[in-house]
Write an enzyme that holds these catalytic residues in place. Structure first.
Site, PDB file in Angstrom:
ATOM      1  N   ARG A  77       0.843  -1.208   0.000  1.00  0.00           N
ATOM      2  CA  ARG A  77       0.000   0.000   0.000  1.00  0.00           C
ATOM      3  C   ARG A  77       0.876   1.256   0.000  1.00  0.00           C
ATOM      4  NH1 ARG A  77      -1.341   1.777   4.746  1.00  0.00           N
ATOM      5  NH2 ARG A  77      -1.946  -0.242   5.587  1.00  0.00           N
ATOM      6  N   TYR A 130     -17.278  17.948 -13.270  1.00  0.00           N
ATOM      7  CA  TYR A 130     -17.736  16.562 -13.418  1.00  0.00           C
ATOM      8  C   TYR A 130     -18.706  16.210 -12.267  1.00  0.00           C
ATOM      9  CZ  TYR A 130     -17.576  11.515 -12.828  1.00  0.00           C
ATOM     10  OH  TYR A 130     -17.928  10.205 -12.628  1.00  0.00           O
ATOM     11  N   ASP A 207      -8.235  19.590 -13.425  1.00  0.00           N
ATOM     12  CA  ASP A 207      -8.561  18.216 -13.826  1.00  0.00           C
ATOM     13  C   ASP A 207      -8.306  18.140 -15.332  1.00  0.00           C
ATOM     14  OD1 ASP A 207      -9.821  15.911 -14.742  1.00  0.00           O
ATOM     15  OD2 ASP A 207     -11.448  16.020 -13.286  1.00  0.00           O
ATOM     16  N   LYS A 232      -9.572   7.196 -18.358  1.00  0.00           N
ATOM     17  CA  LYS A 232      -9.908   7.725 -19.683  1.00  0.00           C
ATOM     18  C   LYS A 232      -8.679   7.635 -20.601  1.00  0.00           C
ATOM     19  CE  LYS A 232     -13.762   8.423 -17.567  1.00  0.00           C
ATOM     20  NZ  LYS A 232     -13.619   8.985 -16.298  1.00  0.00           N
TER      21      LYS A 232
HETATM   22  C1  PLP Z   1     -13.369  14.917 -15.800  1.00  0.00           C
HETATM   23  C2  PLP Z   1     -13.481  13.754 -14.871  1.00  0.00           C
HETATM   24  N1  PLP Z   1     -12.883  13.823 -13.670  1.00  0.00           N
HETATM   25  C3  PLP Z   1     -12.961  12.790 -12.789  1.00  0.00           C
HETATM   26  C4  PLP Z   1     -13.665  11.648 -13.085  1.00  0.00           C
HETATM   27  C5  PLP Z   1     -13.758  10.529 -12.073  1.00  0.00           C
HETATM   28  O1  PLP Z   1     -12.907   9.496 -12.428  1.00  0.00           O
HETATM   29  P1  PLP Z   1     -13.163   7.943 -12.125  1.00  0.00           P
HETATM   30  O2  PLP Z   1     -14.367   7.521 -12.893  1.00  0.00           O
HETATM   31  O3  PLP Z   1     -11.894   7.300 -12.558  1.00  0.00           O
HETATM   32  O4  PLP Z   1     -13.407   7.817 -10.648  1.00  0.00           O
HETATM   33  C6  PLP Z   1     -14.295  11.530 -14.321  1.00  0.00           C
HETATM   34  C7  PLP Z   1     -15.057  10.314 -14.679  1.00  0.00           C
HETATM   35  O5  PLP Z   1     -15.826  10.289 -15.623  1.00  0.00           O
HETATM   36  C8  PLP Z   1     -14.200  12.621 -15.244  1.00  0.00           C
HETATM   37  O6  PLP Z   1     -14.792  12.569 -16.453  1.00  0.00           O
END
Ligand code: PLP
Length: 446
Positions: A77, A130, A207, A232
């Protein structure tokens, strides 16, 4: 080439990086183009066996020769060879980055950052952040740590309006650019300079999930932290859920605090997921160029269709922030884009800028749904950033939890469709979009 040149300090043969404090620093060498870093940083041949690809290290614990005397690993971990190797890759890929930390999902990454702010902090967030980030801010952190969040239209608000949102306890500004699903762009250097002028000197986090480290380098634009849902583009094959943070060298203390929380909270990815994500990241530059070129061509096709009301793609010359999109390209994406435009001339009608497109189909929810169920290559599914093309209906899928009035304000109407354009043959993608649009148009005629 000796990959060690790329990451002289950071790695040993097993990918173990800088074990003493658990923070991994990437150093630039002479052979350090983006694609070269993607393939070599954190990924040198195994010293024992000569294996070119790092072995997957599943052990949860590590032998100590005497108490505290070990080879840099104690318990998985806290750090393991695959995670450390992948963190080295990421720190090298996100330009301006020195420290990278991997988590078990993008959402776990968000949770760890917000927890690091402590009790009763205030943050400013872009208003169409998001949905899962919005949910964590307003329904988890607000309840559990008294986090206050002010949501601001960071694209259109003037400086005075943004300044008025700051409070003495404002510790962080949360930016997403482009926003999801309406692909609005935020001027990152402008927000950074506003943040720097405020007494609480908040950190600026971007982000960078939608553009990936290929198209955008927020740390070079002054941001303090970059966050990714690696689920992604960075992994890129729709088979890993993971997240990460990357920080510049001058944010060592913040990185150290986040490293402590990464271990203390324990939302860490498995060694196997790190191995897969590292393999995916090796082709990030190739995939992002193909995603961008395909998306631009599909966007251009949609623009000319009588069945489409509006196409939103920041690379299109008609996008209201097309100039900002160009200005904010990472140095390596700028080279690719300039070459692309030179080769394709005005016919390009814009430039590649990631793989995400949103468009408003003529009609409403029924036409949108028929488009989505008629498409054969664009799979109807949430998520984005994989090699395969996906399509979804934000109003009823990814953004369904947002109240309708709020959705309307954000421009998420029933006729809005979001595409994640993959790297299939572009002619096939266009043919698929064409036949799905025809099928959708038949709904209106029926
Ligand atoms: C722009 C963005 N940030 C964060 C996340 C969250 O990521 P995760 O689905 O890997 O938890 C997403 C998920 O769709 C996203 O599109």
């Amino acid at each position: 080439m000796t990959p060690a040149v790329l990451n002289a300090e950071a790695s040993t043969s097993n990918g173990h990086a800088n074990g003493a404090n658990g923070v991994h620093a990437a150093k630039k060498g002479s052979l350090d183009g983006f694609g070269t870093r993607a393939i070599h940083a954190g990924s040198e041949a195994n010293e024992e066996t000569g294996a070119v690809i790092p072995p997957i290290s599943l052990s949860t614990t590590y032998k100590q020769d005497a108490i505290g005397k070990h080879k840099g690993f104690e318990y998985s971990r806290s750090g393991n060879p695959n995670r450390n190797a992948f963190e080295t890759t990421l720190a090298a890929l996100e330009s301006g980055g020195a420290y990278a930390l991997a988590f078990s999902s993008g959402s776990a990454t968000t949770a760890t950052v917000l927890q690091s702010l402590g009790p009763d902090a205030h943050i400013i967030s872009v208003n169409d952040v998001y949905g899962g980030t919005f949910r964590y801010m307003t329904r988890v952190a607000a309840e559990n740590q008294g986090l206050q969040t002010t949501f601001v239209d960071l694209e259109n608000a003037d400086d005075d309006t943004i300044r008025a949102a700051f409070r003495p306890n404002t510790k962080l500004i949360w930016i997403e650019s482009p926003t999801n699903p309406t692909l609005r762009l935020i001027d990152i250097p402008r927000i950074v300079s506003l943040a720097r002028s405020m007494p609480s000197d908040p950190l600026v986090l971007v982000d960078n999930t939608f553009l990936s480290p290929f198209y955008s380098s927020p740390l070079l634009q002054g941001a303090d932290i970059v966050m990714h849902s690696l689920t992604k583009y960075v992994n890129g094959h729709s088979d890993v859920v993971m997240g990460a943070l990357v920080l510049p060298a001058h944010r060592a203390a913040v990185a150290e605090k986040l490293r402590f929380l990464q271990n203390a909270i324990g939302a860490v990815p498995s060694a196997y997921d790190c191995w897969l994500a590292q393999r995916g990241a090796k082709t990030l530059h190739l995939r992002m160029k193909a995603h961008g070129a395909n998306a631009l061509a599909v966007a251009r096709f949609l623009q000319q269709s009588p069945h489409v009301e509006e196409v939103i793609y920041p690379g299109l010359a008609t996008h209201p922030r097309n100039d900002l999109a160009y200005r904010s390209l990472s140095p390596h994406a700028r080279v690719f884009v300039d070459r692309y435009v030179k080769e394709h001339g005005d016919e390009a009608g814009g430039f590649p800028y990631g793989g995400m497109i949103s468009f408003r189909i003529r009609g409403g929810a029924d036409e949108a749904e028929r488009f989505l169920t008629s498409a054969r290559l664009f799979t109807l599914a949430e998520s984005l950033g994989g090699v395969e093309s996906l399509a979804e209906h934000p109003a009823r899928m990814t953004h369904g939890s947002i109240p309708p009035a709020e959705r309307a304000l954000l421009g998420i109407g029933d006729n809005l469709v979001r595409l994640s354009v993959g790297v299939e043959e572009v002619e096939d993608l266009i043919a698929d979009v064409e036949q799905a649009l025809e099928a959708a148009a038949a709904v209106s005629k029926a």
